[in-house]
Design an enzyme around this catalytic site. Sequence first.
Site, PDB file in Angstrom:
ATOM      1  N   TYR B 264      10.646  47.605   2.363  1.00 27.26           N
ATOM      2  CA  TYR B 264       9.694  47.110   1.378  1.00 27.26           C
ATOM      3  C   TYR B 264       8.419  47.945   1.317  1.00 27.26           C
ATOM      4  CZ  TYR B 264       6.184  44.173  -0.851  1.00 27.26           C
ATOM      5  OH  TYR B 264       5.183  43.717  -1.656  1.00 27.26           O
ATOM      6  N   ASP B 299      14.728  40.737  -2.890  1.00 31.34           N
ATOM      7  CA  ASP B 299      14.309  40.118  -4.148  1.00 31.34           C
ATOM      8  C   ASP B 299      13.393  41.034  -4.956  1.00 31.34           C
ATOM      9  OD1 ASP B 299      13.039  39.015  -1.544  1.00 31.34           O
ATOM     10  OD2 ASP B 299      11.382  38.986  -2.954  1.00 31.34           O
ATOM     11  N   LYS B 371      17.313  33.905   2.373  1.00 29.74           N
ATOM     12  CA  LYS B 371      16.103  33.472   1.664  1.00 29.74           C
ATOM     13  C   LYS B 371      16.316  33.640   0.169  1.00 29.74           C
ATOM     14  CE  LYS B 371      12.904  36.426   1.020  1.00 29.74           C
ATOM     15  NZ  LYS B 371      11.738  37.319   0.806  1.00 29.74           N
TER      16      LYS B 371
END
Lengths: 517, 517, 249, 249
Positions: B264, B299, B371
Site C-alpha cells: 500500500y 480494496d 476484510k
Amino acid sequence: MGKLGLDPVTVARARALAAEAGRPVVELARSHTTVSVERAVLRLAGVAGADPDGIPWVNRLVDAVVADVGLGHGVALPVFDALLREGVDDVTLLAQKAAAGSVRFAVPDGRFRTAARRSADRHVRAGLRRIDRRRAERDRLVARCGDAPRRPWIYLIVATGDIFEDIPQAQAAARAGADVIAVIRSTGQSLLDYVPEGATREGFAGTYATQENFRLMRAALDETSAQLGRYVRLTNYASGLCMPEMAVLAGLERLDMMLNDSMYGILFRDINPVRTFVDQRFSRQVHARAGIVINTGEDNYLTTADAVEAAHTVTVSQLLNEYFAHEAGLADWQLGLGHAFEVDPDLPESFRLELAHALLARELFPDAPLKWMPPTRHMTGDVFRGNLLDGFFNLVGAMTGQGILLVGMMTEAVVTPWLSDRDIALQNVRYVLGAAGGLHEDFVPAPGGFIQRRADQVLREAVGLLERIASGSLLDAIGDGTFGIMRRPADRGKGLDGVAAHEPGYYNPAAHLLEVS
Amino acid sequence: MGKLGLDPVTVARARALAAEAGRPVVELARSHTTVSVERAVLRLAGVAGADPDGIPWVNRLVDAVVADVGLGHGVALPVFDALLREGVDDVTLLAQKAAAGSVRFAVPDGRFRTAARRSADRHVRAGLRRIDRRRAERDRLVARCGDAPRRPWIYLIVATGDIFEDIPQAQAAARAGADVIAVIRSTGQSLLDYVPEGATREGFAGTYATQENFRLMRAALDETSAQLGRYVRLTNYASGLCMPEMAVLAGLERLDMMLNDSMYGILFRDINPVRTFVDQRFSRQVHARAGIVINTGEDNYLTTADAVEAAHTVTVSQLLNEYFAHEAGLADWQLGLGHAFEVDPDLPESFRLELAHALLARELFPDAPLKWMPPTRHMTGDVFRGNLLDGFFNLVGAMTGQGILLVGMMTEAVVTPWLSDRDIALQNVRYVLGAAGGLHEDFVPAPGGFIQRRADQVLREAVGLLERIASGSLLDAIGDGTFGIMRRPADRGKGLDGVAAHEPGYYNPAAHLLEVS
Amino acid sequence: MSGKTVVRPYGDTTGDGMVQVSFTLPVPHDKRGEGAALQLAGKMGLDPAMLVHARAMGDGFTFFVVYGRVGHLVDLAAVRVAERDYPLLTAKDVNGAVRRRLRRKLSVVGACIGTDAHTVGIDAILNVKGVAGQKGLEYYRELRVLNLGAQVTVPELVEAARAERADAVLVSQVVTQRDAHLHNVREMSAAFREAFPASRRPLLVVGGPRFDEMMAAELGVDRIFGRGTTPGEVASYLVHALTARRAAA
Amino acid sequence: MSGKTVVRPYGDTTGDGMVQVSFTLPVPHDKRGEGAALQLAGKMGLDPAMLVHARAMGDGFTFFVVYGRVGHLVDLAAVRVAERDYPLLTAKDVNGAVRRRLRRKLSVVGACIGTDAHTVGIDAILNVKGVAGQKGLEYYRELRVLNLGAQVTVPELVEAARAERADAVLVSQVVTQRDAHLHNVREMSAAFREAFPASRRPLLVVGGPRFDEMMAAELGVDRIFGRGTTPGEVASYLVHALTARRAAA
Ligand code: B12
Ligand code: B12
Ligand SMILES: Cc1ncc(COP(=O)(O)O)c(C=O)c1O
Ligand SMILES: Cc1ncc(COP(=O)(O)O)c(C=O)c1O
C-alpha cells in the site's frame, strides 16, 4: 416442481376449498343487483354527463326509476320502455327529462318487454363494442410502440390531487422508467355513490377518478408511450361504491389495470358485504371483456394485521379472489393478486420470511402476474432507512419473479410521493433489477430449510382457515374479523340501501351479453 | 468443496507462484534495514518521549548513530555499547545526551560487542515481554467481557482529527454495535518519518496516530467494553514511513488490529518499494508476536483501477500478502485480507459479480477473517442511493461469510463520517444481518452459472498474472503499474535514504528474538 | 450538554453547525440551476453550502442535495413544548380516580372524521389490544368507550357524543395533504362549540402523527397528541383534565 | 419554466415550497429536544415544519429529519454562476490555437498539494486516459504536461513551474475537512505571487469536487473547476485565458 416443493395435493385441496367457500357468495351476486350495477349498465348504454350540480345523469335516471318501480327489476327494461314510449333516441336526453319529472317508469310486459329488451341490448351492445375497440386499440399500440422490456412491470403512483399536476409527473415517471402509472384517488371518493364528472384539481391525497381525468391521463401517456417506444399502462381504482361504473369507464377510456378486490371495500371502507360482492362480480365481468388486469388488495391486510401471524389470510384471500375472478371470466394473465413486504424489519430473518411468502404466492399462482407491494407499515420518517427497506423489497421482487412491482417511496410515512421521491425510488428499482436481477438463478431454498418450512406452514394454515370458512360461511368469517382484523357483519356497512334482490323477470342486458360471451 | 467448485490444483499452483514471486523480496527484506526498523528496536528497548520540538528521542538517537557509524550495522550495538560505556542506565537518557552531542557512537567489537549485545537483548526482551503481557491481557479481557457476538465483526471508522472528539464518538459507535473501531490518521502522517507524540487535536480528515492517542482510546474502549459485556477492538494504521514503530506502539498499547499491507505505501503513498518491503516484514513479525490481526489494502486498487478488469490483481495481491504474512510468522486467523465492493453499480449483474469476487476470496482463504470494504468510488453526493448501495454491500458480506465488515457511510463522497452517518450505517448493517443473515443457506451459485464462471475466470487471470510476475520480478511488476495502475519503480519514492543494506555483523536484537520465537 | 442552553447542529465536531438539505427546484440542471440551489441554501442559512448532488428529473426539474454549516443558534431556553402537565397513572389509578371523583363511568367517543379512514392510530388508543405493550382505553374498567371507526361526519360525531353523554371526544386525523387534518379539526371544534354550551361541551382531544402539539388553542381543541402516543398517556390526561374541570365547575 | 425568474422548491405541486432537512443536535431525545429541532427548522425558514423522525444516538445526541415548506423565493435573475466565458474547443482546435498564437508548446504543471493524495481527479484531467470518454491534456500534441502527482509541497511546485516555464499550474484538492483545500490553495497562490512578477506568473487553475467556483478571486487563483470537470473544458479555458493574456500584454 418449483423451488418450494409444495405438495400438489394440498394445493389442489386449497383451491377446492376456496371454490366451496366462494360459491354461495357467487349465488348471492347472481341473484342481486345494486344501484351502481344498474348505473353501469346505463353508462354502457350511452348515458353520459352530469346535471349542473355535478350529479351524473345515470344517478338521476336510476333514482327516478327506483322511485317509480324499485330496483329489483333492473333499470334497463323500464328505461328502454320509456325511451320507446317517449320517442326519444338519446338515453341521456331521457335521463334529463326524467330528472325534470316529466317521465314515468314502469316494468314493461309482453311485447313492450321484448321491444325494450331489444333496444336495451342494442344500446348496451354498442357500449361493449366501444370497449372491444379500446381493447383492440391497446393490442395495436402495444404492438406498435413495444411493450415493457421485462417483468416485473414497474408500477408508480401519482397523487397530487390535481390532474394537471399529475400529468407531467406521470409523464416524467414514465420517462424515468415506469411501466405502469396509477393515479391514486382522493380519500373521499370511494364512499361517494356517484362518479364525479370532468377534469378535477382538488383531491385530497389523490385525484378524483372521473371519465375525463381517465381520458386526459391516457392521452398524455399515449403521447409519452409513442415517444418512448414503450406502451405505458394506466391504472385506477374500481373499488368503492361505484365499482361497476368505474369498470365501465375504465373500459371505455382504455385503462389497462384496475384495483379490484372482492373484499377490500368491505374491510377497509366499511361498505356492505353484499353490496360489494354484487358489485365486484359485475365489475370483473367488464374487466374480463375489456382485457384489463385486476389488482387485488391482500397487501392491505398486513397494514392492520401482523404480516407473520396473518400471512395465511393473504393466501386464503388470494385463492378466493382467484375463484371469483375465474368465475367472472377473467383469465390467469389478468390476475394481479396482491401481497406485500410488511414483516417487521426488526424481526430476525424477516427478509427470508418475505422470500418464503412471496415465493409461495408465485408458486401457487404460476400464471398470474402478481402485484408485489412495498413496505408501508414499518416505514418511518427515517427516509434513509426507508430507501434501504425499499431496496430489499425490490430484491425479493426480483428473486421471486413478481409480475408487477409497486415501487416503494422513502417518504411513505411522511407525504404522498414527491417528484423526487419517485425518481429516487426508480433509481433504486433500476439498481436492484440491473445488479441483482439474475440472482434468482442462484437462489435455491435449502430443502427442508427455513424458507421451505415457512412456506409449507403458511400453506397449511391457509388450508386450515379455508376449512373453517367453507364449513361455515364467508360472510360470517368476514363478520368475525378474519381478514385484516376488521369485523364487518353482512347486515351493516355503507351502501346496503342500494342493493336489491332480483325480482322475477329481472333483466340486465350487460350481464346477459357478458355471461354469454 | 465450497460453493464455487474451485479446482484445487489451480489453487495450489496460485499459492506456489505467489511464493516464487515473493521469495526474492523476502531476501531483500532480510538483508536490509531502515531507520524505522531501528527506531522500532529502540522503542522496544525502552526509548520514549520526544524533544521540545516534538521530535521523538528515537529519531534523535538513530540520527546520531547514523551520523557516526551509518545505518548498516544496525543501531542496537552502537547504542548499547555507548550505554555501557557512558554508564547510564536509561536508554532515553542516552538519547538525550546523544542529541546534545555529548555521546559518540562506534560499532563495538569482541567482548564489547558481546556485552552490548547482551544488554540490547535484555532491554528488547523486556519490551517484548510488555507486548506479551498486553496480548495476555487481551485474551483475559475477551474472556471476561465476552467477544463480538457474531461474524462479521462490525468495523467503524472515527475521523474527527481530535482525539477528544473521537473518544465519545467511538464509544457511541461501540454502544450502537461496532465490534471494531478504527481511528483514521491525519492525511499527512504517513509521510512523516517520525511518530508524533502526545494527545493531539489537530488532524486533517483523521487523527494523528500517537502512543498517547492509542492509550487514551484503548482505555476508553476498555471502559465501554466492560459496560457492554463485549470486548471492543481498536485498529490503527501500520503503513507509511513508520510502519515498524507503529507496530511496536500498537503492541505496547494493546491495539487489536492494524492496517498493514505489503504494497500500500508503495502504491498509494509513493514510498520507496525497498523501504516498504523491509519495514513491512519487521512490522509483521511484531504483529505476529502481539496477536494483532492485520488488514491488507487490496480494496484500494479498485479505487484507481476498474473493479472488474482488475479483480484478479486483488487476488494476486491477497496471495502475496498471505505469503509475506506467513513468512513473517502470522497465523491465518490474523490475516484480514482486503477486498471491496467497487464494481460500477450501473453495470448489469454488478451485484452478482461482487458475490463472485467475495466468494472467491472466501474460498481461497478459508481460515482468514477477510476484510470486506464498502463502496467508495461509485458513491456520489446522492446519499439516499448511497445508503442503498451500502445495504447491498452488507448483504454480500453476509452471504459470503466475510470476517470483518467495514461499515460504509452514505456520505462517503461528501465528508468524513458524521455521528449520524455512523448511526444510519449501523442501522443498515443491523437490518441486513438480522433480516438476511441466514440467506447464505439458500445461496447456491448455479453449477456452471454466472457466479461460478466469473470466479473461475478471475482465478485463472490471477494465475496468469502470477506466472508473469514470477518469471520476471515483483519489483518490476510494481514499477509497471500492475497494481492499482500506479507505476512505482524500485529506485524512486519517499524514504529511500532511510534504507541500508546490512553490513557484515549487522545485529538487530528484536529481529533475532522474533525469528527465534 | 447539561447546563448549556445554546447549541448548534453537530456533524462531527462540537459547534460545527453542519446540516443536510434536499429539495427539488423547477429548473433544468445546469450551472444556473446549481446556482439557484445554492441561493436557496444560502437563504436557509447554509454558509458555506456544498452542493453535493444534482440530478435532472423529467423536463425542467432538478433534485439537489446540499450539505453545509448553518450559523443559526438553537436556544434551548426558548423552546416551547407541550409538556406533560399531568401525572402518568397506571390503569388501576385511572380507574380509582374515575370512581372516586366522577362516581360513574367516564364516557369516551372516538372516530376518524372527514374522509380519513386510517383507524390504526385511534384503534391503538381505544381498542383493548392497544399499542407498544399497553392496553387501550376499552380495557379500563371505569371507561365506557364507543369507537365509531372511519370516515365519520362531524354531525354524526356530535350526535353520538350527545347520545353517549360523552365526557371526551377523541378524534384521529392521519391524512395531512393540503392540510386536510387542520380543516377537519377546525370544522369539528366549531360544531361542538355550536352544539353544546361551554360547560357541557365534552373534552375535545385530537391525535395523529403529523400534528403540531402546540396548535391546540388555534384549532379550538383541548389537547393534541402526536406520533407514538400511548393509551396510558391519554387515559392519564383524561382523568387529569376532567377532574380539573369538575373542580373548576 | 421559461421566462419565470422566481421559483420555489417543488414537492408535488407548483409553489408548494417543500424541502427536507436532517441534522443532529447535542440534546437528549425528549420533547424539549424535538422542540429544539423545530426551532432550528423554523430558523432555516421551514413553516410549517413537520418533525418526522427523531433518534437518540449515544449520550445526549439526537438525529432529526424534518420536512416542511420554506417561504424563501429563489430569484433566478440574481443567481451568480461561474459561466463558461470561452468557447468549447476540440482537441484539434486547441492544438491549432496554441500553434498559431503561442508558436510553441503550452507548458502545464499539475499536482495535488499539501497532504492530499487523491490523484484520480488530476489524473483524469491530465493523463492520456482522461475521463468520461475524453482524453486528458497529455493527449494534446501542443501541450507539454508534467504531472507531479500527490503530496507535493508548495515550494516543490513553484520550483517545478519555474523549471518547466509553466504557462499554467493545475492544482487538485479533494480533502476538504477543516477547509484544508482553502488553506492549501491560499498558501499556493501567495507563494506564486511572491515568486513571480505579475506578468510572468503562470495561470493558476484549481480543481476538486467541493470547491465553490465563485471563490477564485478570494483564493487568489485564476479559475476553479468543480465536480465533473472534463479535460476539454480545461484545455479550452487554458487556450482562451492564455491567448487573452497575451493579447492584453
Ligand atoms: C395503514 C395505512 C393505510 C391503511 C389503513 C388501514 C386502517 N384501517 O387504518 C390503508 C391501506 C387502508 C390505507 C389507505 C390509504 N392511505 Co394510508 N397509510 C397507512 C400507513 C402505512 C400506516 C398508518 C398507520 O397505521 N400507522 C400506525 C399508527 C399506530 O400510527 P398513527 O396513526 O400515527 O397513530 C399513533 C399516533 O399518531 C396517535 N394517534 C393517532 N390518532 C390518534 C387519535 C387520538 C385521539 C389520540 C389521542 C392519538 C392518536 O397515537 C397512535 C399510537 O401511537 C401510512 C404510512 C406510514 N407508515 O405511516 C399510510 C398513509 C397514512 N396513508 C396515506 C394515504 C394517502 C392513503 C390513501 C388516501 C391512499 C389512496 N389515495 O388510496 C388511502 C385511503 C385512506 C383514507 N381514505 O384515508 C398517506 C397520507 C399522506 C398524508 N400525509 O397526507 C400515508 C402517510 C402514506 C403515504 N405516504 O402516502 N392506508
Ligand atoms: C479514491 C479515493 C481514495 C484513494 C485515492 C487514490 C488516488 N490515487 O487518488 C485512497 C484509497 C488512497 C484514498 C485515501 C484517503 N482518502 Co479518499 N477517497 C477516494 C474516493 C473514494 C474517490 C475520489 C475520486 O477518485 N473521485 C473520482 C475523481 C475523478 O473525481 P474528483 O476528484 O472530484 O475529480 C474531478 C473534479 O473534481 C475535477 N478536478 C479534480 N481535481 C482537479 C484539478 C484541476 C486542476 C481541475 C481542472 C479539475 C479537477 O475534475 C475531475 C474529473 O471530473 C472519495 C469518495 C468519493 N466517492 O468521492 C474518498 C475521499 C475523497 N477520501 C477521503 C479521505 C478522508 C481519505 C483519507 C484521508 C482517509 C484516511 N485518513 O486514511 C485517505 C488518505 C488520502 C490522502 N492523504 O489524501 C474523504 C475526504 C473527506 C473530505 N471531504 O475532506 C473522501 C470524500 C471519503 C470520505 N467521505 O471520507 N482515498
Ligand atoms: C383493492 C384496492 N382498492 C382500492 C384501494 C384504494 O382505496 P380508496 O380509493 O377506497 O381510498 C386500495 C388501496 O390501496 C386497494 O388495495
Ligand atoms: C493498508 C492501508 N494502510 C493505510 C491506509 C491509510 O493511509 P494513510 O494513513 O497512509 O493515509 C489505508 C487506507 O485505507 C490502507 O488500506
